[in-house]
Design a protein around this motif. Structure first.
Motif, PDB file in Angstrom:
ATOM      1  N   GLU A  13       0.537  -0.868  -0.178  1.00  0.00           N
ATOM      2  CA  GLU A  13      -0.007  -0.303   0.064  1.00  0.00           C
ATOM      3  C   GLU A  13       0.944   1.262   0.013  1.00  0.00           C
ATOM      4  OE1 GLU A  13      -3.055   0.333   2.886  1.00  0.00           O
ATOM      5  OE2 GLU A  13      -3.930  -1.561   1.838  1.00  0.00           O
ATOM      6  N   GLN A  14       0.695   2.200  -0.906  1.00  0.00           N
ATOM      7  CA  GLN A  14       1.356   3.784  -0.663  1.00  0.00           C
ATOM      8  C   GLN A  14       1.246   4.005   0.571  1.00  0.00           C
ATOM      9  OE1 GLN A  14      -1.060   6.367  -3.674  1.00  0.00           O
ATOM     10  NE2 GLN A  14       0.277   4.531  -5.203  1.00  0.00           N
ATOM     11  N   SER A  15       0.040   4.207   1.332  1.00  0.00           N
ATOM     12  CA  SER A  15      -0.135   4.382   2.924  1.00  0.00           C
ATOM     13  C   SER A  15       0.703   3.891   3.807  1.00  0.00           C
ATOM     14  CB  SER A  15      -1.322   5.288   2.702  1.00  0.00           C
ATOM     15  OG  SER A  15      -1.948   3.470   3.827  1.00  0.00           O
ATOM     16  N   VAL A  16       1.176   4.618   4.432  1.00  0.00           N
ATOM     17  CA  VAL A  16       2.497   4.523   5.165  1.00  0.00           C
ATOM     18  C   VAL A  16       1.718   4.193   6.893  1.00  0.00           C
ATOM     19  CG1 VAL A  16       4.932   4.780   6.551  1.00  0.00           C
ATOM     20  CG2 VAL A  16       4.208   5.529   4.268  1.00  0.00           C
ATOM     21  N   LEU A  17       2.295   3.033   7.229  1.00  0.00           N
ATOM     22  CA  LEU A  17       2.004   2.434   8.392  1.00  0.00           C
ATOM     23  C   LEU A  17       3.046   2.868   9.415  1.00  0.00           C
ATOM     24  CD1 LEU A  17       0.174   0.432   9.791  1.00  0.00           C
ATOM     25  CD2 LEU A  17       2.169  -1.062   9.472  1.00  0.00           C
ATOM     26  N   THR A  18       2.277   3.272  10.404  1.00  0.00           N
ATOM     27  CA  THR A  18       3.030   4.597  11.635  1.00  0.00           C
ATOM     28  C   THR A  18       3.666   3.034  12.502  1.00  0.00           C
ATOM     29  OG1 THR A  18       1.601   4.359  13.061  1.00  0.00           O
ATOM     30  CG2 THR A  18       1.009   5.992  11.732  1.00  0.00           C
ATOM     31  N   TRP A  19       5.108   3.785  12.949  1.00  0.00           N
ATOM     32  CA  TRP A  19       5.604   3.508  13.613  1.00  0.00           C
ATOM     33  C   TRP A  19       5.129   2.661  15.368  1.00  0.00           C
ATOM     34  CZ3 TRP A  19       9.639  -0.117  14.501  1.00  0.00           C
ATOM     35  CH2 TRP A  19      10.163  -0.208  14.688  1.00  0.00           C
ATOM     36  N   GLU A  20       4.406   4.143  15.456  1.00  0.00           N
ATOM     37  CA  GLU A  20       3.173   3.848  16.737  1.00  0.00           C
ATOM     38  C   GLU A  20       2.751   1.991  16.738  1.00  0.00           C
ATOM     39  OE1 GLU A  20       0.017   5.604  19.717  1.00  0.00           O
ATOM     40  OE2 GLU A  20       0.480   6.607  17.853  1.00  0.00           O
ATOM     41  N   ALA A  21       2.216   1.747  15.347  1.00  0.00           N
ATOM     42  CA  ALA A  21       1.289   1.054  14.658  1.00  0.00           C
ATOM     43  C   ALA A  21       2.050  -0.635  14.612  1.00  0.00           C
ATOM     44  CB  ALA A  21       0.669   0.719  13.683  1.00  0.00           C
ATOM     45  N   ARG A  22       3.089  -0.209  14.207  1.00  0.00           N
ATOM     46  CA  ARG A  22       4.198  -1.344  14.075  1.00  0.00           C
ATOM     47  C   ARG A  22       4.570  -1.385  15.087  1.00  0.00           C
ATOM     48  NH1 ARG A  22       7.723  -0.093   8.467  1.00  0.00           N
ATOM     49  NH2 ARG A  22       6.215   1.453   7.549  1.00  0.00           N
ATOM     50  N   TYR A  23       5.218  -0.392  16.250  1.00  0.00           N
ATOM     51  CA  TYR A  23       5.431  -1.620  17.744  1.00  0.00           C
ATOM     52  C   TYR A  23       4.519  -2.285  17.920  1.00  0.00           C
ATOM     53  CZ  TYR A  23       8.920  -2.066  20.959  1.00  0.00           C
ATOM     54  OH  TYR A  23       9.856  -2.267  21.928  1.00  0.00           O
ATOM     55  N   LYS A  24       3.180  -1.612  18.077  1.00  0.00           N
ATOM     56  CA  LYS A  24       2.315  -2.229  18.555  1.00  0.00           C
ATOM     57  C   LYS A  24       2.012  -3.486  18.201  1.00  0.00           C
ATOM     58  CE  LYS A  24      -2.953  -2.078  19.580  1.00  0.00           C
ATOM     59  NZ  LYS A  24      -4.522  -1.181  18.950  1.00  0.00           N
ATOM     60  N   ILE A  25       1.905  -3.995  16.812  1.00  0.00           N
ATOM     61  CA  ILE A  25       1.293  -5.038  16.062  1.00  0.00           C
ATOM     62  C   ILE A  25       2.864  -6.293  16.407  1.00  0.00           C
ATOM     63  CG2 ILE A  25       1.764  -6.582  13.844  1.00  0.00           C
ATOM     64  CD1 ILE A  25       0.718  -3.614  12.655  1.00  0.00           C
ATOM     65  N   ALA A  26       4.030  -5.559  16.852  1.00  0.00           N
ATOM     66  CA  ALA A  26       5.253  -6.637  17.327  1.00  0.00           C
ATOM     67  C   ALA A  26       4.657  -6.880  17.886  1.00  0.00           C
ATOM     68  CB  ALA A  26       6.935  -5.819  16.796  1.00  0.00           C
ATOM     69  N   ARG A  27       4.356  -6.152  19.452  1.00  0.00           N
ATOM     70  CA  ARG A  27       4.004  -6.639  20.766  1.00  0.00           C
ATOM     71  C   ARG A  27       2.548  -7.944  20.374  1.00  0.00           C
ATOM     72  NH1 ARG A  27       3.836  -1.354  24.234  1.00  0.00           N
ATOM     73  NH2 ARG A  27       3.764  -2.616  26.430  1.00  0.00           N
ATOM     74  N   GLY A  28       1.568  -7.615  20.107  1.00  0.00           N
ATOM     75  CA  GLY A  28       1.087  -8.448  19.778  1.00  0.00           C
ATOM     76  C   GLY A  28       1.060  -9.348  19.386  1.00  0.00           C
ATOM     77  N   ALA A 146      19.268   0.397   9.054  1.00  0.00           N
ATOM     78  CA  ALA A 146      18.077  -0.288   8.413  1.00  0.00           C
ATOM     79  C   ALA A 146      16.712   0.034   8.197  1.00  0.00           C
ATOM     80  CB  ALA A 146      18.268  -1.737   8.921  1.00  0.00           C
ATOM     81  N   ALA A 147      16.138   1.341   9.222  1.00  0.00           N
ATOM     82  CA  ALA A 147      15.150   1.055   9.179  1.00  0.00           C
ATOM     83  C   ALA A 147      14.774   1.933   8.088  1.00  0.00           C
ATOM     84  CB  ALA A 147      14.479   2.294   9.846  1.00  0.00           C
ATOM     85  N   ASP A 148      12.924   1.020   8.142  1.00  0.00           N
ATOM     86  CA  ASP A 148      12.383   2.231   6.488  1.00  0.00           C
ATOM     87  C   ASP A 148      12.593   3.136   6.207  1.00  0.00           C
ATOM     88  OD1 ASP A 148      10.259   2.094   4.108  1.00  0.00           O
ATOM     89  OD2 ASP A 148       8.754   0.849   5.391  1.00  0.00           O
ATOM     90  N   PRO A 149      12.434   3.291   5.265  1.00  0.00           N
ATOM     91  CA  PRO A 149      12.993   4.798   4.771  1.00  0.00           C
ATOM     92  C   PRO A 149      11.607   5.113   4.624  1.00  0.00           C
ATOM     93  CG  PRO A 149      13.618   2.962   2.838  1.00  0.00           C
ATOM     94  CD  PRO A 149      13.475   2.621   3.972  1.00  0.00           C
ATOM     95  N   LYS A 150      10.343   4.431   3.883  1.00  0.00           N
ATOM     96  CA  LYS A 150       9.110   5.827   4.478  1.00  0.00           C
ATOM     97  C   LYS A 150       8.595   5.833   5.985  1.00  0.00           C
ATOM     98  CE  LYS A 150       6.971   1.462   3.295  1.00  0.00           C
ATOM     99  NZ  LYS A 150       8.183   0.622   2.994  1.00  0.00           N
ATOM    100  N   LEU A 151       8.815   5.265   6.322  1.00  0.00           N
ATOM    101  CA  LEU A 151       8.987   6.322   8.053  1.00  0.00           C
ATOM    102  C   LEU A 151       8.942   7.891   8.008  1.00  0.00           C
ATOM    103  CD1 LEU A 151       9.047   3.624  10.323  1.00  0.00           C
ATOM    104  CD2 LEU A 151       7.238   4.432   9.756  1.00  0.00           C
ATOM    105  N   CYS A 152      10.563   8.025   7.436  1.00  0.00           N
ATOM    106  CA  CYS A 152      11.016   9.294   7.002  1.00  0.00           C
ATOM    107  C   CYS A 152      11.686   9.938   8.326  1.00  0.00           C
ATOM    108  CB  CYS A 152      10.279  10.629   6.466  1.00  0.00           C
ATOM    109  SG  CYS A 152       9.613  10.003   5.198  1.00  0.00           S
ATOM    110  N   GLY A 153      12.315   8.461   9.177  1.00  0.00           N
ATOM    111  CA  GLY A 153      12.866   9.104   9.790  1.00  0.00           C
ATOM    112  C   GLY A 153      11.794   9.319  11.709  1.00  0.00           C
ATOM    113  N   ASP A 154      10.461   8.969  11.425  1.00  0.00           N
ATOM    114  CA  ASP A 154       9.344   9.397  12.265  1.00  0.00           C
ATOM    115  C   ASP A 154       9.213   7.956  12.710  1.00  0.00           C
ATOM    116  OD1 ASP A 154       7.178  10.510  13.703  1.00  0.00           O
ATOM    117  OD2 ASP A 154       6.081  10.418  11.870  1.00  0.00           O
ATOM    118  N   PHE A 155       9.937   8.206  14.090  1.00  0.00           N
ATOM    119  CA  PHE A 155      10.031   6.893  14.582  1.00  0.00           C
ATOM    120  C   PHE A 155      10.421   7.003  16.058  1.00  0.00           C
ATOM    121  CE2 PHE A 155      13.657   6.550  11.573  1.00  0.00           C
ATOM    122  CZ  PHE A 155      14.607   5.830  12.381  1.00  0.00           C
ATOM    123  N   ASP A 156      10.509   6.018  17.111  1.00  0.00           N
ATOM    124  CA  ASP A 156      11.204   6.077  18.366  1.00  0.00           C
ATOM    125  C   ASP A 156      12.257   5.290  18.218  1.00  0.00           C
ATOM    126  OD1 ASP A 156      12.504   4.905  21.319  1.00  0.00           O
ATOM    127  OD2 ASP A 156      10.022   5.552  21.414  1.00  0.00           O
ATOM    128  N   GLY A 157      13.591   6.423  18.098  1.00  0.00           N
ATOM    129  CA  GLY A 157      14.509   5.722  17.908  1.00  0.00           C
ATOM    130  C   GLY A 157      15.256   4.093  18.595  1.00  0.00           C
TER     131      GLY A 157
END
Length: 231
Positions: A13-28, A146-157
């Motif tokens: 998908e063209q829409s970017v999955l936010t980092w907050e959602a990604r970390y929640k998915i990994a923990r879930g 290695a972070a997803d470039p689609k996030l454009c640095g918008d994540f908790d390091g």
């Protein structure tokens, strides 16, 4: 599941999955795997954990689906050799060799998915390869690159680095060196220190059947799984 599968968000998908959602998915996903491995009346080995089998509800909560290849093993019993089943890129090397699925092989698959969540690239990406590419950056203390470039640095390091290290830990070529899924959860929750991994991706040179199902959790056993550094 109104949000579809994880892979559709990471790769299609063209829409970017936010980092907050990604970390929640990994923990879930880790919590779900912990239930399967340790909390049900039998140990459930999924055998096909991959991003396309992780379904998302309206709140981006992860649900592990497709149990068509799953196997039940009594707690404390050895896994049995079966016909090899799974998906290329997500199967642990010792599972490919022995045909014995185990908690460790499920943890390996989880580790690969964790790295896909961080990097936004498929595990069999022909340009970057699998976890070896991330491991090289880890050894150079540049793993965050290695972070997803689609996030454009918008994540908790701190979270990004944590999930990458947990992903590498879980996808360790030597099954004895992998954490239990409970240990992985503790790492993701910052409840326990992360491991100091080798600076280069180890190469497994010999495999013996996993024996960890005789214990309640953690990587264990004294046989097999010898490794040597790849460089």
């Amino acid at each position: 599941m109104p949000k579809g599968s994880l892979d559709s968000h990471l790769f299609k998908e063209q829409s970017v999955l936010t980092w907050e959602a990604r970390y929640k998915i990994a923990r879930g996903l880790a919590s779900g795997l912990f239930y399967l491995h340790q909390q049900w009346e039998q140990c459930v080995l999924h055998r096909d954990i991959k991003s396309s089998n992780i379904m998302l509800d309206a709140n981006f909560s992860a649900k592990l689906g497709d149990f068509g290849l799953a196997r039940l093993v009594d707690h404390g019993q050895e896994p049995q050799t079966t016909a090899l089943a799974g998906t290329l890129g997500y199967m642990a090397p010792e599972y490919v060799v022995t045909g014995k699925a185990s908690k460790e092989s499920d943890v390996y698959s989880f580790g690969i998915v964790a790295l896909e969540i961080c990097c936004g690239r498929k595990s069999i990406d022909p340009k970057f390869g699998s976890s070896k590419w991330v491991w090289e950056l880890y050894g150079e203390e540049r793993v965050i690159e290695a972070a997803d470039p689609k996030l454009c640095g918008d994540f908790d390091g701190q979270q990004m680095e944590c999930l990458m290290i947990v992903g590498l830990w879980c996808a360790h070529p030597d099954y004895k060196m992998r954490p239990s899924i409970q240990q992985a959860i503790q790492g993701l929750n910052f409840e326990a220190p992360l491991p100091n991994l080798p600076s280069k991706m180890p190469v497994a040179t010999y495999f013996a059947p996993p024996r960890s199902l005789s214990k309640s959790g953690g990587a264990s056993g004294s046989q097999g799984g010898q490794t040597e550094s790849s460089g």
